[in-house]
Design a protein around this motif. Structure first.
Motif, mmCIF file in Angstrom:
data_model
loop_
_atom_site.group_PDB
_atom_site.id
_atom_site.type_symbol
_atom_site.label_atom_id
_atom_site.label_comp_id
_atom_site.label_asym_id
_atom_site.label_seq_id
_atom_site.Cartn_x
_atom_site.Cartn_y
_atom_site.Cartn_z
ATOM 1 N N GLN A 18 53.684 57.176 42.342
ATOM 2 C CA GLN A 18 54.905 56.557 42.852
ATOM 3 C C GLN A 18 54.605 55.488 43.898
ATOM 4 O O GLN A 18 55.344 54.516 44.029
ATOM 5 C CB GLN A 18 55.807 57.637 43.457
ATOM 6 N N TRP A 19 53.489 55.683 44.639
ATOM 7 C CA TRP A 19 53.131 54.725 45.682
ATOM 8 C C TRP A 19 51.682 54.276 45.475
ATOM 9 O O TRP A 19 50.779 55.105 45.303
ATOM 10 C CB TRP A 19 53.291 55.359 47.066
ATOM 11 N N LEU A 20 51.484 52.979 45.529
ATOM 12 C CA LEU A 20 50.157 52.399 45.316
ATOM 13 C C LEU A 20 49.749 51.626 46.567
ATOM 14 O O LEU A 20 50.473 50.735 47.020
ATOM 15 C CB LEU A 20 50.181 51.457 44.110
ATOM 16 N N VAL A 21 48.582 51.964 47.112
ATOM 17 C CA VAL A 21 48.066 51.300 48.301
ATOM 18 C C VAL A 21 46.818 50.503 47.912
ATOM 19 O O VAL A 21 45.824 51.075 47.464
ATOM 20 C CB VAL A 21 47.701 52.310 49.414
ATOM 21 N N VAL A 22 46.888 49.203 48.080
ATOM 22 C CA VAL A 22 45.753 48.329 47.783
ATOM 23 C C VAL A 22 44.882 48.239 49.036
ATOM 24 O O VAL A 22 45.301 47.700 50.056
ATOM 25 C CB VAL A 22 46.229 46.925 47.362
ATOM 26 N N ALA A 23 43.670 48.791 48.942
ATOM 27 C CA ALA A 23 42.756 48.823 50.096
ATOM 28 C C ALA A 23 41.392 48.246 49.735
ATOM 29 O O ALA A 23 40.380 48.635 50.308
ATOM 30 C CB ALA A 23 42.616 50.253 50.615
ATOM 31 N N THR A 24 41.378 47.318 48.778
ATOM 32 C CA THR A 24 40.110 46.709 48.358
ATOM 33 C C THR A 24 39.643 45.622 49.314
ATOM 34 O O THR A 24 38.488 45.197 49.256
ATOM 35 C CB THR A 24 40.252 46.120 46.946
ATOM 36 N N GLY A 25 40.528 45.149 50.182
ATOM 37 C CA GLY A 25 40.133 44.271 51.277
ATOM 38 C C GLY A 25 39.917 42.813 50.933
ATOM 39 O O GLY A 25 39.966 42.391 49.780
ATOM 40 N N GLU A 26 39.668 42.054 51.991
ATOM 41 C CA GLU A 26 39.461 40.609 51.879
ATOM 42 C C GLU A 26 38.055 40.259 51.397
ATOM 43 O O GLU A 26 37.791 39.124 51.032
ATOM 44 C CB GLU A 26 39.682 39.961 53.261
ATOM 45 N N ASN A 27 37.146 41.233 51.394
ATOM 46 C CA ASN A 27 35.736 40.956 51.125
ATOM 47 C C ASN A 27 35.226 41.698 49.896
ATOM 48 O O ASN A 27 34.151 42.286 49.900
ATOM 49 C CB ASN A 27 34.886 41.335 52.338
ATOM 50 N N ALA A 28 35.989 41.651 48.817
ATOM 51 C CA ALA A 28 35.637 42.409 47.619
ATOM 52 C C ALA A 28 34.554 41.740 46.783
ATOM 53 O O ALA A 28 33.734 42.421 46.164
ATOM 54 C CB ALA A 28 36.879 42.648 46.767
ATOM 55 N N GLU A 29 34.556 40.411 46.731
ATOM 56 C CA GLU A 29 33.616 39.682 45.882
ATOM 57 C C GLU A 29 32.938 38.569 46.673
ATOM 58 O O GLU A 29 33.583 37.870 47.467
ATOM 59 C CB GLU A 29 34.327 39.069 44.676
ATOM 60 N N ALA A 30 31.661 38.388 46.450
ATOM 61 C CA ALA A 30 30.911 37.324 47.121
ATOM 62 C C ALA A 30 31.359 35.952 46.620
ATOM 63 O O ALA A 30 31.613 35.768 45.425
ATOM 64 C CB ALA A 30 29.422 37.495 46.874
ATOM 65 N N VAL A 31 31.477 35.005 47.542
ATOM 66 C CA VAL A 31 31.806 33.622 47.195
ATOM 67 C C VAL A 31 30.504 32.830 47.059
ATOM 68 O O VAL A 31 29.728 32.737 48.011
ATOM 69 C CB VAL A 31 32.704 32.973 48.268
ATOM 70 N N VAL A 32 30.270 32.284 45.873
ATOM 71 C CA VAL A 32 29.068 31.475 45.620
ATOM 72 C C VAL A 32 29.523 30.051 45.332
ATOM 73 O O VAL A 32 30.145 29.793 44.304
ATOM 74 C CB VAL A 32 28.253 32.031 44.435
ATOM 75 N N PRO A 33 29.259 29.106 46.236
ATOM 76 C CA PRO A 33 29.741 27.732 46.057
ATOM 77 C C PRO A 33 28.993 27.001 44.951
ATOM 78 O O PRO A 33 27.860 27.348 44.597
ATOM 79 C CB PRO A 33 29.461 27.090 47.414
ATOM 80 N N GLU A 34 29.644 25.994 44.410
ATOM 81 C CA GLU A 34 28.993 25.127 43.425
ATOM 82 C C GLU A 34 28.269 24.015 44.174
ATOM 83 O O GLU A 34 28.897 23.158 44.786
ATOM 84 C CB GLU A 34 30.035 24.547 42.469
ATOM 85 N N LEU A 35 26.959 24.053 44.129
ATOM 86 C CA LEU A 35 26.129 23.059 44.798
ATOM 87 C C LEU A 35 25.348 22.294 43.734
ATOM 88 O O LEU A 35 24.639 22.904 42.915
ATOM 89 C CB LEU A 35 25.175 23.732 45.783
ATOM 90 N N ASP A 36 25.469 20.990 43.755
ATOM 91 C CA ASP A 36 24.851 20.140 42.746
ATOM 92 C C ASP A 36 23.339 20.370 42.687
ATOM 93 O O ASP A 36 22.625 20.187 43.673
ATOM 94 C CB ASP A 36 25.147 18.672 43.061
ATOM 95 N N GLY A 37 22.841 20.814 41.519
ATOM 96 C CA GLY A 37 21.421 20.969 41.304
ATOM 97 C C GLY A 37 20.833 22.304 41.706
ATOM 98 O O GLY A 37 19.624 22.510 41.553
ATOM 99 N N ILE A 38 21.642 23.229 42.197
ATOM 100 C CA ILE A 38 21.083 24.475 42.735
ATOM 101 C C ILE A 38 20.381 25.292 41.649
ATOM 102 O O ILE A 38 19.435 26.031 41.920
ATOM 103 C CB ILE A 38 22.165 25.308 43.440
#
Length: 424
Positions: A163-183
């Motif tokens: 009946q009640w759902l609590v989302v507690a996966t947080g702001e840091n669930a997945e790593a951010v990998v930027p697109e860098l030219d040539g990496i």
């Protein structure tokens, strides 16, 4: 079909299926969860479950990893300490031990969380990754489908109904990998801070750290302490760096106290004046401050100021070099936007994390599809519609999570008691 009708249907299934309402249900079964289902066994999820339990409301935590606080256990560097004083980071109903230092270490914090779990007898269901969570308007319940990691070759599924759902996966669930030219052509190791443990393996090497938040700054210091030749990329060239302590107390605690009496802009002016006196002009080190003050910027964008733990001294002495944004990367060199070209042996991406809520929650009113955060800012982002709640998305760390955990428990308790009265 209303909830009471659905519960009557459940009672019939229970009579024929002993696994239907068991949290230890066999894979492929449907599990009815009395009380709340909490997704995520990090500090936020544990805090919410403990607050609910203290109010007599049952809950069940499902967690995709094999342990509590998997971010802290598996994706943080060894030298990490809490950046804020312990009184700002303790979970509800249980303070840190009095003999802990002001800024507990990673291992001390993990020990505290394990003690918290034991004290409140919290037993998450581990290795259960949520694939979808959707509100069933016909039955007025949430249906949460999970994939359970097993020793067999084929993953198994369990559907939880609540009946009640609590989302507690947080702001840091997945790593951010930027697109860098040539990496992709770079011959040396490229690691995100989620995989970085210490600078021991980088001794004597030239290492480029991309990102100048708290993690980037601290990783630079760690590398430098292990005799790596370290450079730091400040991608947008603007960042607020504050001393971790001012006037003998934590900068964070002092600023929160001051905002009770003065405007945010006035407190920002004080913080910047003290920082100039204590740290000097950071722009001379390549760290230009944003036009908005640190607290105002934090409130508007969520961008946290860096609390210096010794990195600035290494930059000032020349042991850590500050570089502008990256233009392109070759097999062993990096070309920066100012035209400078340097060879490096390794690259560490201190580029942060993001929420993964939009990938599994089939709801678009409470959470933004763009960043996976509640659309309404703190302190109003904890409560959605149809029994949906969020904890750990305040951009205020564990202090904000503790506040929301208490609010959520109070709200669900009222609904729980009302429902119990109806059943009687």
């Amino acid at each position: 079909m209303l909830l009471m009708d659905y519960l009557n249907e459940v009672q019939g299934k229970r009579a024929h299926d002993p696994y239907f309402d068991s949290a230890a249900a066999s894979p492929g079964r449907t599990v009815w969860v009395p009380g709340a289902l909490i997704v995520g066994a990090g500090p936020s999820g544990l805090a919410t479950a403990a607050c609910l339990k203290a109010r007599g409301v049952p809950s069940l935590i499902v967690e995709r990893a094999d342990c509590i606080a998997s971010l802290w256990q598996h994706k943080t560097y060894d030298r990490l300490r809490l950046h804020l004083p312990k009184q700002c980071c303790q979970l509800p109903l249980m303070p840190f031990p009095t003999d802990f230092p002001t800024y507990p270490t990673k291992q001390q914090f993990l020990g505290y969380l394990e003690s918290y779990r034991t004290r409140f007898a919290l037993e998450p269901v581990f290795n259960s990754a949520v694939e979808t969570a959707e509100f069933d308007r016909r039955c007025e319940v949430w249906r949460v489908k999970t994939v359970v990691a097993t020793t067999t070759a084929r993953p198994q599924e369990v559907e939880y109904v609540c009946q009640w759902l609590v989302v507690a996966t947080g702001e840091n669930a997945e790593a951010v990998v930027p697109e860098l030219d040539g990496i992709e052509a770079f011959r040396g190791p490229v690691v995100h801070t989620s995989s970085y443990r210490s600078g021991e393996g980088f001794a004597g090497k030239k290492v480029l750290v991309v990102g100048c938040g708290n993690s980037g700054m601290e990783v630079c210091l760690d590398l430098c302490n292990y005799k790596a030749r370290t450079s730091l990329v400040v991608r947008d060239s603007v960042v607020h760096v504050l001393p971790q302590q001012m006037l003998g107390t934590s900068t964070f605690g002092l600023s929160m106290w001051l905002t009770k009496w003065f405007s945010i802009r006035a407190v920002d002016r004080f913080l910047l004046l003290m920082s100039r006196l204590m740290l000097g002009d950071t722009a001379r080190l390549g760290l230009t401050r944003p036009k908005l003050g640190p607290l105002e910027l934090k409130g508007l964008t969520g961008k946290t100021p860096v609390l210096d733990v010794g990195t600035l001294a290494k930059i000032r002495s020349g042991h850590i070099k500050v570089r502008r944004g990256i233009k392109r990367i070759t097999h062993q060199a990096v070309e920066f936007v100012d035209g400078r070209v340097e060879n490096f042996d390794a690259i560490v991406l201190a580029t942060g994390y993001k929420s993964n809520v939009p990938t599994w929650l089939k709801e678009r009113e409470m959470f933004s599809e763009k960043d996976g955060l509640p659309r309404r800012a703190f302190p109003n982002g904890w409560k959605g519609e149809n029994g949906l709640f969020a904890v750990g998305f305040t951009k205020r760390g564990l202090l904000g999570a503790a506040i929301d955990a208490r609010r959520i428990a109070e709200e669900i308790e009222l609904r729980w008691k009302a429902d119990q009265t109806k059943v009687k």
